[in-house]
Design an enzyme around this catalytic site. Sequence first.
Site, mmCIF file in Angstrom:
data_model
loop_
_atom_site.group_PDB
_atom_site.id
_atom_site.type_symbol
_atom_site.label_atom_id
_atom_site.label_comp_id
_atom_site.label_asym_id
_atom_site.label_seq_id
_atom_site.Cartn_x
_atom_site.Cartn_y
_atom_site.Cartn_z
ATOM 1 N N HIS A 100 0.861 -1.183 0.000
ATOM 2 C CA HIS A 100 0.000 0.000 0.000
ATOM 3 C C HIS A 100 0.899 1.236 0.000
ATOM 4 O O HIS A 100 1.585 1.508 0.976
ATOM 5 C CB HIS A 100 -0.893 -0.018 1.249
ATOM 6 C CG HIS A 100 -1.892 1.098 1.295
ATOM 7 N ND1 HIS A 100 -2.858 1.184 2.277
ATOM 8 C CD2 HIS A 100 -2.079 2.190 0.499
ATOM 9 C CE1 HIS A 100 -3.596 2.266 2.071
ATOM 10 N NE2 HIS A 100 -3.129 2.899 1.015
ATOM 11 N N GLU B 141 -1.857 -1.254 -3.694
ATOM 12 C CA GLU B 141 -2.991 -0.559 -3.079
ATOM 13 C C GLU B 141 -2.725 0.939 -3.088
ATOM 14 O O GLU B 141 -1.650 1.382 -2.654
ATOM 15 C CB GLU B 141 -3.197 -1.031 -1.636
ATOM 16 C CG GLU B 141 -3.603 -2.479 -1.519
ATOM 17 C CD GLU B 141 -3.811 -2.928 -0.081
ATOM 18 O OE1 GLU B 141 -4.410 -3.999 0.108
ATOM 19 O OE2 GLU B 141 -3.366 -2.213 0.853
ATOM 20 N N HIS C 118 -8.014 -8.088 5.354
ATOM 21 C CA HIS C 118 -7.939 -7.141 6.466
ATOM 22 C C HIS C 118 -8.183 -7.852 7.794
ATOM 23 O O HIS C 118 -9.267 -8.333 8.068
ATOM 24 C CB HIS C 118 -8.917 -5.971 6.324
ATOM 25 C CG HIS C 118 -8.470 -4.766 7.111
ATOM 26 N ND1 HIS C 118 -7.540 -3.865 6.626
ATOM 27 C CD2 HIS C 118 -8.789 -4.340 8.346
ATOM 28 C CE1 HIS C 118 -7.332 -2.923 7.529
ATOM 29 N NE2 HIS C 118 -8.068 -3.196 8.585
#
EC number: 2.6.99.2
Length: 235
Positions: free
Chosen positions: A42, A69, A188
């Site tokens: 990310h 991400e 997640h």
Amino acid sequence: MKLGVNIDHVATLRNARGTSYPDPLKAAEIAIDAGADFITVHLREDRRHIRDEDVFNLKKSISTELNLEIAATEEMLEIAKKVKPYSISIVPEKREELTTEGGLDIVNMHSKLSSIIEEMHSSSIKVSLFIDPNIDQLKYLEKLGTKPDIIEIHTGDYCDNPSEKKLQLITNAAEYVNKLGIECHAGHGITYEHAKKMTRIPHISALNIGHYLISEAVFYGLHSVVKTMKMTMSN
């Protein structure tokens, strides 16, 4: 079921002391050797862990797919077009959050997301959207002019406080995504125990796992924990 290993928090550890180690690329190579099917990072707007050069190094060096991400900003989309990862995952982002707190608001973003998907497809980059297991949100996927390649279901609420009801929401969401002809991933907050449950859900083809694996790696080594997670998912 595929395993995507997120190595953001290797970079968090590096940046805590401003050193050149531990190297996220080395972590990616170890994870791949242990069975990771792809690597996820990310690139946040504040660069709190992964930096631009990490993303370019990973794309140039790793032997598997790279999933990047990013927030839906012009800066990040331009970086994605330069890097040309296998896929980008559009996530909501707030500077003050410790980690991504929820899924995208497709209801209010569907026109913007359509243009992003089209733009990325023109650069041969697949697009994933990070969405809560909420059918009311998922229904708006049908309003997108261009469909995403992947939907990643946000599993954080379930993983923080598991219940059969929350697991059923994820199951229903995966089924809905599959009916639209879109590949479904989930991620997640997933641990070994959560992964056992997720692997029983039809239509989820990959899990993205990061923080838990890096945390366990402190005690047991990254190669060992990635291998254990792959075994957990295959059982």
